[in-house]
Design a protein around this motif. Structure first.
Motif, PDB file in Angstrom:
ATOM      1  N   LYS A   3     -29.682  -4.934  -5.401  1.00  0.00           N
ATOM      2  CA  LYS A   3     -29.918  -3.950  -6.460  1.00  0.00           C
ATOM      3  C   LYS A   3     -29.229  -2.625  -6.155  1.00  0.00           C
ATOM      4  CE  LYS A   3     -33.701  -1.503  -8.791  1.00  0.00           C
ATOM      5  NZ  LYS A   3     -35.181  -1.323  -8.867  1.00  0.00           N
ATOM      6  N   GLN A   4     -29.390  -2.153  -4.926  1.00  0.00           N
ATOM      7  CA  GLN A   4     -28.833  -0.851  -4.556  1.00  0.00           C
ATOM      8  C   GLN A   4     -27.311  -0.883  -4.531  1.00  0.00           C
ATOM      9  OE1 GLN A   4     -30.938   1.572  -4.225  1.00  0.00           O
ATOM     10  NE2 GLN A   4     -29.696   3.256  -3.454  1.00  0.00           N
ATOM     11  N   LEU A   5     -26.739  -1.971  -4.049  1.00  0.00           N
ATOM     12  CA  LEU A   5     -25.284  -2.068  -3.969  1.00  0.00           C
ATOM     13  C   LEU A   5     -24.674  -2.120  -5.361  1.00  0.00           C
ATOM     14  CD1 LEU A   5     -22.982  -2.226  -1.930  1.00  0.00           C
ATOM     15  CD2 LEU A   5     -23.154  -4.712  -2.008  1.00  0.00           C
ATOM     16  N   THR A   6     -25.338  -2.804  -6.279  1.00  0.00           N
ATOM     17  CA  THR A   6     -24.864  -2.842  -7.669  1.00  0.00           C
ATOM     18  C   THR A   6     -24.856  -1.443  -8.274  1.00  0.00           C
ATOM     19  OG1 THR A   6     -25.751  -5.087  -7.931  1.00  0.00           O
ATOM     20  CG2 THR A   6     -25.252  -3.854  -9.942  1.00  0.00           C
ATOM     21  N   GLN A   7     -25.889  -0.675  -7.975  1.00  0.00           N
ATOM     22  CA  GLN A   7     -25.982   0.681  -8.516  1.00  0.00           C
ATOM     23  C   GLN A   7     -24.889   1.588  -7.965  1.00  0.00           C
ATOM     24  OE1 GLN A   7     -29.960   2.030  -7.699  1.00  0.00           O
ATOM     25  NE2 GLN A   7     -30.900   0.778  -9.299  1.00  0.00           N
ATOM     26  N   VAL A   8     -24.651   1.528  -6.664  1.00  0.00           N
ATOM     27  CA  VAL A   8     -23.646   2.421  -6.078  1.00  0.00           C
ATOM     28  C   VAL A   8     -22.234   2.009  -6.490  1.00  0.00           C
ATOM     29  CG1 VAL A   8     -25.127   3.005  -4.124  1.00  0.00           C
ATOM     30  CG2 VAL A   8     -23.517   1.109  -3.910  1.00  0.00           C
ATOM     31  N   ARG A   9     -22.031   0.738  -6.782  1.00  0.00           N
ATOM     32  CA  ARG A   9     -20.718   0.297  -7.261  1.00  0.00           C
ATOM     33  C   ARG A   9     -20.437   0.818  -8.662  1.00  0.00           C
ATOM     34  NH1 ARG A   9     -21.265  -6.041  -5.399  1.00  0.00           N
ATOM     35  NH2 ARG A   9     -20.431  -5.836  -3.268  1.00  0.00           N
ATOM     36  N   GLU A  10     -21.488   0.876  -9.474  1.00  0.00           N
ATOM     37  CA  GLU A  10     -21.325   1.285 -10.874  1.00  0.00           C
ATOM     38  C   GLU A  10     -21.327   2.802 -11.040  1.00  0.00           C
ATOM     39  OE1 GLU A  10     -24.499  -0.682 -12.854  1.00  0.00           O
ATOM     40  OE2 GLU A  10     -23.522  -2.659 -12.818  1.00  0.00           O
ATOM     41  N   LYS A  11     -21.949   3.526 -10.108  1.00  0.00           N
ATOM     42  CA  LYS A  11     -22.025   4.981 -10.233  1.00  0.00           C
ATOM     43  C   LYS A  11     -20.661   5.614  -9.974  1.00  0.00           C
ATOM     44  CE  LYS A  11     -25.199   6.446  -7.507  1.00  0.00           C
ATOM     45  NZ  LYS A  11     -26.152   7.356  -6.825  1.00  0.00           N
ATOM     46  N   LYS A  12     -20.312   6.523 -10.859  1.00  0.00           N
ATOM     47  CA  LYS A  12     -19.022   7.202 -10.729  1.00  0.00           C
ATOM     48  C   LYS A  12     -19.176   8.682 -10.399  1.00  0.00           C
ATOM     49  CE  LYS A  12     -16.943   3.418 -11.845  1.00  0.00           C
ATOM     50  NZ  LYS A  12     -16.223   2.627 -10.809  1.00  0.00           N
ATOM     51  N   ASP A  13     -20.412   9.168 -10.303  1.00  0.00           N
ATOM     52  CA  ASP A  13     -20.609  10.580 -10.004  1.00  0.00           C
ATOM     53  C   ASP A  13     -20.476  10.835  -8.508  1.00  0.00           C
ATOM     54  OD1 ASP A  13     -22.909   9.517  -8.962  1.00  0.00           O
ATOM     55  OD2 ASP A  13     -24.223  10.264 -10.535  1.00  0.00           O
ATOM     56  N   SER A  14     -20.666  12.083  -8.116  1.00  0.00           N
ATOM     57  CA  SER A  14     -20.472  12.477  -6.707  1.00  0.00           C
ATOM     58  C   SER A  14     -21.737  12.380  -5.868  1.00  0.00           C
ATOM     59  CB  SER A  14     -19.936  13.916  -6.646  1.00  0.00           C
ATOM     60  OG  SER A  14     -20.848  14.803  -7.283  1.00  0.00           O
ATOM     61  N   ASP A  15     -22.812  11.894  -6.468  1.00  0.00           N
ATOM     62  CA  ASP A  15     -24.069  11.783  -5.732  1.00  0.00           C
ATOM     63  C   ASP A  15     -23.947  10.680  -4.686  1.00  0.00           C
ATOM     64  OD1 ASP A  15     -26.731  12.112  -4.994  1.00  0.00           O
ATOM     65  OD2 ASP A  15     -27.418  10.593  -6.424  1.00  0.00           O
ATOM     66  N   THR A  16     -24.322  10.982  -3.438  1.00  0.00           N
ATOM     67  CA  THR A  16     -24.150  10.030  -2.331  1.00  0.00           C
ATOM     68  C   THR A  16     -25.475   9.510  -1.782  1.00  0.00           C
ATOM     69  OG1 THR A  16     -24.124  11.837  -0.708  1.00  0.00           O
ATOM     70  CG2 THR A  16     -22.010  11.157  -1.645  1.00  0.00           C
ATOM     71  N   GLU A  17     -26.583   9.849  -2.421  1.00  0.00           N
ATOM     72  CA  GLU A  17     -27.882   9.470  -1.870  1.00  0.00           C
ATOM     73  C   GLU A  17     -28.031   7.952  -1.774  1.00  0.00           C
ATOM     74  OE1 GLU A  17     -32.669  10.252  -2.660  1.00  0.00           O
ATOM     75  OE2 GLU A  17     -31.186  10.906  -4.138  1.00  0.00           O
ATOM     76  N   GLY A  18     -27.586   7.235  -2.796  1.00  0.00           N
ATOM     77  CA  GLY A  18     -27.709   5.769  -2.784  1.00  0.00           C
ATOM     78  C   GLY A  18     -26.960   5.142  -1.629  1.00  0.00           C
ATOM     79  N   GLU A  19     -25.749   5.594  -1.382  1.00  0.00           N
ATOM     80  CA  GLU A  19     -24.956   5.050  -0.277  1.00  0.00           C
ATOM     81  C   GLU A  19     -25.591   5.362   1.079  1.00  0.00           C
ATOM     82  OE1 GLU A  19     -23.835   6.696  -2.796  1.00  0.00           O
ATOM     83  OE2 GLU A  19     -22.140   5.624  -3.720  1.00  0.00           O
ATOM     84  N   GLU A  20     -26.111   6.567   1.222  1.00  0.00           N
ATOM     85  CA  GLU A  20     -26.741   6.957   2.489  1.00  0.00           C
ATOM     86  C   GLU A  20     -27.975   6.095   2.771  1.00  0.00           C
ATOM     87  OE1 GLU A  20     -27.258  11.253   2.981  1.00  0.00           O
ATOM     88  OE2 GLU A  20     -25.803  11.534   1.390  1.00  0.00           O
ATOM     89  N   ILE A  21     -28.806   5.918   1.759  1.00  0.00           N
ATOM     90  CA  ILE A  21     -30.012   5.095   1.925  1.00  0.00           C
ATOM     91  C   ILE A  21     -29.635   3.666   2.276  1.00  0.00           C
ATOM     92  CG2 ILE A  21     -31.968   4.094   0.689  1.00  0.00           C
ATOM     93  CD1 ILE A  21     -32.170   6.688  -0.900  1.00  0.00           C
TER      94      ILE A  21
END
Length: 324
Positions: free
Chosen positions: A180-198
């Motif tokens: 779930k998390q990897l799908t979200q970070v792949r689709e996100k195009k903004d500069s927020d990095t919280e998902g990748e860090e978690i």
């Protein structure tokens, strides 16, 4: 004549102090206490106020210590009026149970009887093994999966059954969350990095325990490296030394030397004066059997001002001896 005047002034002060004290006592008992009591009865919220006994005690203090105590009470009341004249604004205050740490007193009697799960498995006493396993279950089992894996081969069928159930449940949570998390970070195009860090931190906490099969371990290490790559592209400064080291070590364990070297080089560029930047490269060159690069890095470490821990110091001593 002077003595008589001083005594006269003193008596006047005592009289004024007595009058002020009596007025204070009367106002408190007759006016303040009933008014606050009626306000509290007519309001759903609790209202704190001084009772009659409080005013009597203050009256006695004002009689015994004239001038000083009345002035103290008066200044205290002024301070209250000017500093605490309105209620605190708690709109922005968030009370979350997740942020509260409760420090409980250690149960010394119970701690004396606790042994590591690995030792309980070796002894193979069913009573001790089950007791230790229950204690492990009470804690955050995320960091104890490797020990729980050992319990799968226990001769105690009940312990092995519990271990299999717990391990299966925790690994399924890991698979679902990562997907779930990897799908979200792949689709996100903004500069927020919280998902990748978690994602990187969580995956490393599980993957470093080696509880998956080789095929699945390699798959998730590659996905962890992908999440770290997305984080690097968005904001390399958000990759801490620990995250660099985690990606380097996990990819190195999979013998993916190319990816490991890339992250070792990035870590060296961003954290050139940290011990991990050297030790990760040493492990990489040793695994790849690159003798020249290994000893070049070792010499650079010895010449640097980096503080060396005991393990690395022993490593330098051993390989310096072999080199000679």
């Amino acid at each position: 004549m002077t003595m008589a005047r001083d005594e006269y002034i003193f008596l006047i002060i005592l009289a004024v102090n007595l009058i002020v004290s009596v007025l204070y006592l009367a106002a408190g008992i007759v006016l303040m206490v009933p008014a606050r009591a009626s306000l509290a009865d007519g309001n759903d919220e609790e209202i704190l106020y001084d009772n009659r006994r409080t005013y009597v005690i203050r009256f006695i203090e004002m009689i015994l210590c004239p001038v000083i105590v009345p002035l103290f009470f008066f200044m205290g009341h002024l301070f209250y009026l000017f500093v605490f004249w309105r209620d605190a604004n708690l709109v922005d205050v968030v009370f979350s149970k997740d942020r509260v740490k409760t420090n409980l007193k250690a149960d010394e009697e119970a701690e004396r009887n606790i042994i590591p799960l690995e030792e309980a498995l070796l002894v193979n006493e069913k009573k001790d093994l089950r007791s230790v396993f229950v204690n492990v279950m009470r804690e955050d089992i995320r960091n104890s999966l490797a020990s729980i894996t050992l319990a799968l081969d226990s001769e105690d069928s009940e312990t092995s059954h519990y271990a299999a159930a717990v391990l299966s449940d925790e690994l399924n949570k890991f698979r679902i969350f990562v997907q779930k998390q990897l799908t979200q970070v792949r689709e996100k195009k903004d500069s927020d990095t919280e998902g990748e860090e978690i994602l990187v931190d969580y995956m490393d906490s599980i993957l470093k325990q080696h509880v998956f099969s080789d095929h699945e371990q390699r798959k998730y290490v590659n996905e962890m490296a992908e999440a770290a790559e997305l984080l690097y592209e968005k904001d390399a400064s958000r990759i801490t030394l620990e995250r660099y080291e985690a990606v380097c070590l996990r990819t190195l364990e999979m013998k993916d030397y190319g990816v490991a070297e890339t992250w070792c080089r990035r870590m060296e560029e961003q954290y050139p004066d940290e011990l991990s930047a050297y030790t990760c490269r040493l492990k990489l060159y040793f695994a790849r059997q690159d003798r020249e690069a290994f000893f070049q890095t070792l010499d650079a470490l010895k010449k640097s001002d980096v503080v060396i821990d005991r393990e690395t110091l022993e490593l330098i001593r051993i390989f310096s001896t072999r080199r000679q």
